[in-house]
Motif scaffolding. Structure first.
Motif, PDB file in Angstrom:
ATOM      1  N   GLN A  16       0.799  -1.216   0.000  1.00 55.18           N
ATOM      2  CA  GLN A  16       0.000   0.000   0.000  1.00 55.18           C
ATOM      3  C   GLN A  16       0.835   1.271   0.000  1.00 55.18           C
ATOM      4  O   GLN A  16       0.358   2.334  -0.412  1.00 55.18           O
ATOM      5  CB  GLN A  16      -0.920   0.032   1.238  1.00 55.18           C
ATOM      6  N   LYS A  17       2.083   1.192   0.447  1.00 53.78           N
ATOM      7  CA  LYS A  17       2.848   2.413   0.681  1.00 53.78           C
ATOM      8  C   LYS A  17       3.105   3.196  -0.598  1.00 53.78           C
ATOM      9  O   LYS A  17       2.977   4.429  -0.602  1.00 53.78           O
ATOM     10  CB  LYS A  17       4.190   2.108   1.358  1.00 53.78           C
ATOM     11  N   THR A  18       3.458   2.527  -1.687  1.00 49.42           N
ATOM     12  CA  THR A  18       3.779   3.250  -2.917  1.00 49.42           C
ATOM     13  C   THR A  18       2.628   4.142  -3.352  1.00 49.42           C
ATOM     14  O   THR A  18       2.813   5.318  -3.675  1.00 49.42           O
ATOM     15  CB  THR A  18       4.137   2.269  -4.046  1.00 49.42           C
ATOM     16  N   GLY A  19       1.426   3.600  -3.313  1.00 47.72           N
ATOM     17  CA  GLY A  19       0.257   4.392  -3.690  1.00 47.72           C
ATOM     18  C   GLY A  19       0.003   5.530  -2.720  1.00 47.72           C
ATOM     19  O   GLY A  19      -0.405   6.625  -3.131  1.00 47.72           O
ATOM     20  N   MET A  20       0.267   5.298  -1.437  1.00 50.22           N
ATOM     21  CA  MET A  20       0.057   6.341  -0.442  1.00 50.22           C
ATOM     22  C   MET A  20       1.048   7.484  -0.630  1.00 50.22           C
ATOM     23  O   MET A  20       0.698   8.671  -0.528  1.00 50.22           O
ATOM     24  CB  MET A  20       0.162   5.747   0.966  1.00 50.22           C
ATOM     25  N   VAL A  21       2.296   7.138  -0.923  1.00 52.42           N
ATOM     26  CA  VAL A  21       3.311   8.169  -1.164  1.00 52.42           C
ATOM     27  C   VAL A  21       2.982   8.949  -2.435  1.00 52.42           C
ATOM     28  O   VAL A  21       3.111  10.177  -2.480  1.00 52.42           O
ATOM     29  CB  VAL A  21       4.716   7.542  -1.248  1.00 52.42           C
ATOM     30  N   LYS A  22       2.535   8.250  -3.469  1.00 53.64           N
ATOM     31  CA  LYS A  22       2.136   8.943  -4.693  1.00 53.64           C
ATOM     32  C   LYS A  22       1.017   9.932  -4.402  1.00 53.64           C
ATOM     33  O   LYS A  22       0.987  11.047  -4.951  1.00 53.64           O
ATOM     34  CB  LYS A  22       1.691   7.937  -5.761  1.00 53.64           C
ATOM     35  N   GLY A  23       0.108   9.556  -3.514  1.00 51.88           N
ATOM     36  CA  GLY A  23      -0.981  10.451  -3.151  1.00 51.88           C
ATOM     37  C   GLY A  23      -0.483  11.707  -2.460  1.00 51.88           C
ATOM     38  O   GLY A  23      -0.971  12.814  -2.726  1.00 51.88           O
ATOM     39  N   VAL A  24       0.517  11.542  -1.584  1.00 52.26           N
ATOM     40  CA  VAL A  24       1.090  12.699  -0.893  1.00 52.26           C
ATOM     41  C   VAL A  24       1.666  13.682  -1.899  1.00 52.26           C
ATOM     42  O   VAL A  24       1.387  14.889  -1.861  1.00 52.26           O
ATOM     43  CB  VAL A  24       2.182  12.250   0.100  1.00 52.26           C
ATOM     44  N   PHE A  25       2.473  13.175  -2.834  1.00 48.17           N
ATOM     45  CA  PHE A  25       3.155  14.083  -3.748  1.00 48.17           C
ATOM     46  C   PHE A  25       2.236  14.602  -4.852  1.00 48.17           C
ATOM     47  O   PHE A  25       2.468  15.687  -5.385  1.00 48.17           O
ATOM     48  CB  PHE A  25       4.416  13.419  -4.305  1.00 48.17           C
ATOM     49  N   SER A  26       1.193  13.870  -5.167  1.00 50.34           N
ATOM     50  CA  SER A  26       0.173  14.427  -6.058  1.00 50.34           C
ATOM     51  C   SER A  26      -0.478  15.634  -5.407  1.00 50.34           C
ATOM     52  O   SER A  26      -0.772  16.647  -6.067  1.00 50.34           O
ATOM     53  CB  SER A  26      -0.891  13.373  -6.387  1.00 50.34           C
ATOM     54  N   SER A  27      -0.678  15.546  -4.101  1.00 58.28           N
ATOM     55  CA  SER A  27      -1.330  16.627  -3.365  1.00 58.28           C
ATOM     56  C   SER A  27      -0.460  17.872  -3.274  1.00 58.28           C
ATOM     57  O   SER A  27      -0.956  18.998  -3.391  1.00 58.28           O
ATOM     58  CB  SER A  27      -1.711  16.154  -1.959  1.00 58.28           C
ATOM     59  N   VAL A  28       0.855  17.684  -3.083  1.00 57.30           N
ATOM     60  CA  VAL A  28       1.721  18.831  -2.807  1.00 57.30           C
ATOM     61  C   VAL A  28       2.489  19.325  -4.018  1.00 57.30           C
ATOM     62  O   VAL A  28       3.185  20.343  -3.935  1.00 57.30           O
ATOM     63  CB  VAL A  28       2.727  18.501  -1.679  1.00 57.30           C
ATOM     64  N   ALA A  29       2.379  18.652  -5.171  1.00 58.48           N
ATOM     65  CA  ALA A  29       3.234  18.960  -6.325  1.00 58.48           C
ATOM     66  C   ALA A  29       3.224  20.439  -6.690  1.00 58.48           C
ATOM     67  O   ALA A  29       4.271  21.054  -6.906  1.00 58.48           O
ATOM     68  CB  ALA A  29       2.810  18.111  -7.526  1.00 58.48           C
ATOM     69  N   GLY A  30       2.045  21.019  -6.761  1.00 56.43           N
ATOM     70  CA  GLY A  30       1.941  22.400  -7.210  1.00 56.43           C
ATOM     71  C   GLY A  30       2.578  23.406  -6.278  1.00 56.43           C
ATOM     72  O   GLY A  30       2.954  24.505  -6.702  1.00 56.43           O
ATOM     73  N   LYS A  31       2.701  23.055  -4.995  1.00 58.17           N
ATOM     74  CA  LYS A  31       3.265  23.970  -3.996  1.00 58.17           C
ATOM     75  C   LYS A  31       4.591  23.462  -3.440  1.00 58.17           C
ATOM     76  O   LYS A  31       5.114  24.023  -2.475  1.00 58.17           O
ATOM     77  CB  LYS A  31       2.277  24.146  -2.831  1.00 58.17           C
ATOM     78  N   TYR A  32       5.156  22.433  -4.055  1.00 61.09           N
ATOM     79  CA  TYR A  32       6.317  21.756  -3.479  1.00 61.09           C
ATOM     80  C   TYR A  32       7.505  22.699  -3.303  1.00 61.09           C
ATOM     81  O   TYR A  32       8.118  22.760  -2.241  1.00 61.09           O
ATOM     82  CB  TYR A  32       6.693  20.566  -4.363  1.00 61.09           C
ATOM     83  N   ASP A  33       7.828  23.456  -4.333  1.00 63.63           N
ATOM     84  CA  ASP A  33       8.991  24.334  -4.252  1.00 63.63           C
ATOM     85  C   ASP A  33       8.748  25.491  -3.298  1.00 63.63           C
ATOM     86  O   ASP A  33       9.644  25.896  -2.549  1.00 63.63           O
ATOM     87  CB  ASP A  33       9.358  24.841  -5.653  1.00 63.63           C
ATOM     88  N   LEU A  34       7.541  26.038  -3.291  1.00 62.20           N
ATOM     89  CA  LEU A  34       7.199  27.093  -2.350  1.00 62.20           C
ATOM     90  C   LEU A  34       7.331  26.592  -0.917  1.00 62.20           C
ATOM     91  O   LEU A  34       7.878  27.292  -0.043  1.00 62.20           O
ATOM     92  CB  LEU A  34       5.776  27.582  -2.612  1.00 62.20           C
ATOM     93  N   MET A  35       6.855  25.396  -0.670  1.00 60.43           N
ATOM     94  CA  MET A  35       6.925  24.839   0.680  1.00 60.43           C
ATOM     95  C   MET A  35       8.368  24.557   1.084  1.00 60.43           C
ATOM     96  O   MET A  35       8.742  24.746   2.251  1.00 60.43           O
ATOM     97  CB  MET A  35       6.094  23.566   0.767  1.00 60.43           C
ATOM     98  N   ASN A  36       9.202  24.106   0.166  1.00 60.50           N
ATOM     99  CA  ASN A  36      10.613  23.889   0.493  1.00 60.50           C
ATOM    100  C   ASN A  36      11.270  25.182   0.950  1.00 60.50           C
ATOM    101  O   ASN A  36      12.049  25.201   1.908  1.00 60.50           O
ATOM    102  CB  ASN A  36      11.359  23.323  -0.717  1.00 60.50           C
ATOM    103  N   ASP A  37      10.963  26.264   0.250  1.00 58.91           N
ATOM    104  CA  ASP A  37      11.509  27.561   0.649  1.00 58.91           C
ATOM    105  C   ASP A  37      10.999  27.952   2.034  1.00 58.91           C
ATOM    106  O   ASP A  37      11.765  28.420   2.881  1.00 58.91           O
ATOM    107  CB  ASP A  37      11.108  28.635  -0.368  1.00 58.91           C
ATOM    108  N   ALA A  38       9.708  27.770   2.268  1.00 57.64           N
ATOM    109  CA  ALA A  38       9.122  28.179   3.546  1.00 57.64           C
ATOM    110  C   ALA A  38       9.666  27.344   4.700  1.00 57.64           C
ATOM    111  O   ALA A  38       9.992  27.871   5.772  1.00 57.64           O
ATOM    112  CB  ALA A  38       7.599  28.070   3.481  1.00 57.64           C
ATOM    113  N   MET A  39       9.784  26.038   4.507  1.00 61.75           N
ATOM    114  CA  MET A  39      10.186  25.154   5.598  1.00 61.75           C
ATOM    115  C   MET A  39      11.666  25.287   5.946  1.00 61.75           C
ATOM    116  O   MET A  39      12.062  25.084   7.095  1.00 61.75           O
ATOM    117  CB  MET A  39       9.864  23.707   5.243  1.00 61.75           C
ATOM    118  N   SER A  40      12.505  25.595   4.943  1.00 62.61           N
ATOM    119  CA  SER A  40      13.950  25.647   5.181  1.00 62.61           C
ATOM    120  C   SER A  40      14.504  27.062   5.161  1.00 62.61           C
ATOM    121  O   SER A  40      15.721  27.243   5.249  1.00 62.61           O
ATOM    122  CB  SER A  40      14.685  24.809   4.128  1.00 62.61           C
TER     123      SER A  40
END
Length: 243
Positions: A16-40
């Motif tokens: 189940q994990k592969t599909g769950m991880v894909k779901g996480v990154f599908s959710s955050v893809a559009g904001k991934y780089d913005l969030m990296n900047d904010a978190m770090s």
């Protein structure tokens, strides 16, 4: 009994994990780089610059950038003349990377949807394999490392940039408090997704420490393994060679 693996602080069926991880990154893809900047606070850009300097990409050499979705590492490798294949299990992340490459007018990058544990590439195809902040999300890390070893040519280089556990006294407690309490709130504010960022924080805590992960790299067949801690091991650059 079914095999279980970690998904953040939870244990889930391995299938189940592969599909769950894909779901996480599908959710955050559009904001991934913005969030990296904010978190770090933008520090991830410096870590990635340092990582690519360690890779030492050469003009014309073939490099596989695994889990490279949005292109941050691939663009840096490409700028130094490498022929880069960007691979990611998540098509939404790849779509973000391709759109960014188009805006930058970058050509020559190859984009490929791939599972790190079962790569479609033939043996000994690449001169270097890079993976940044991705290997902790695969279901079976040992299989991903074995595949990295398989697709590298003899003398090929393996480089991994990943979060780890800082050994600096005091700083570890501060970072733990920040990541557990503030990162999900930032995720909710900027990406409307606290749960995905809670998983990303938890996945760091479940990832093997630096000596253990170095041992896994050696077990996959790599030699001359090395660990370079950043901020006491909050982030680490792991490397090895295929002899």
């Amino acid at each position: 009994m079914n095999e279980t693996v970690s998904f953040g602080y939870r244990d889930v069926d391995a299938d189940q994990k592969t599909g769950m991880v894909k779901g996480v990154f599908s959710s955050v893809a559009g904001k991934y780089d913005l969030m990296n900047d904010a978190m770090s606070a933008g520090a991830h850009r410096l870590w990635k610059d340092q990582f690519v300097r360690r890779v030492k990409p050469q003009m014309g050499e073939a490099i596989l950038d695994m889990a490279g979705g949005t292109g941050d590492i691939a663009f840096r490798l490409h700028d130094r003349g490498a022929q880069v294949t960007v691979a990611d299990i998540n098509p939404e992340m790849l779509a973000v990377g391709m759109a960014r490459a188009e805006k930058k007018a970058l050509t020559g990058l190859v984009w490929s949807e791939q599972n790190a544990e079962t790569l479609d590439f033939p043996d000994r195809q690449f001169d270097a394999y890079t993976i940044a902040f991705g290997i902790r999300n695969v279901t079976h890390i040992d299989r991903a490392l074995a595949e990295a070893h398989r697709v590298l040519r003899f003398g090929g280089r393996f480089y991994c940039l990943e979060f780890s556990t800082t050994l600096w006294p005091g700083f570890a407690d501060i970072y733990d408090a920040y990541s557990h309490h503030l990162v999900p709130k930032i995720g909710k504010l900027l990406a409307n997704d606290a749960d995905s960022y809670r998983y990303l924080v938890e996945s760091i805590r479940r990832f093997p420490d630096m000596p253990t992960f170095e041992g896994m790299i050696r077990a996959a067949g790599f030699t001359q393994t090395k660990v370079e801690p950043i901020l006491g091991g909050l982030v680490a650059i792991h490397s090895g060679w295929k002899a």
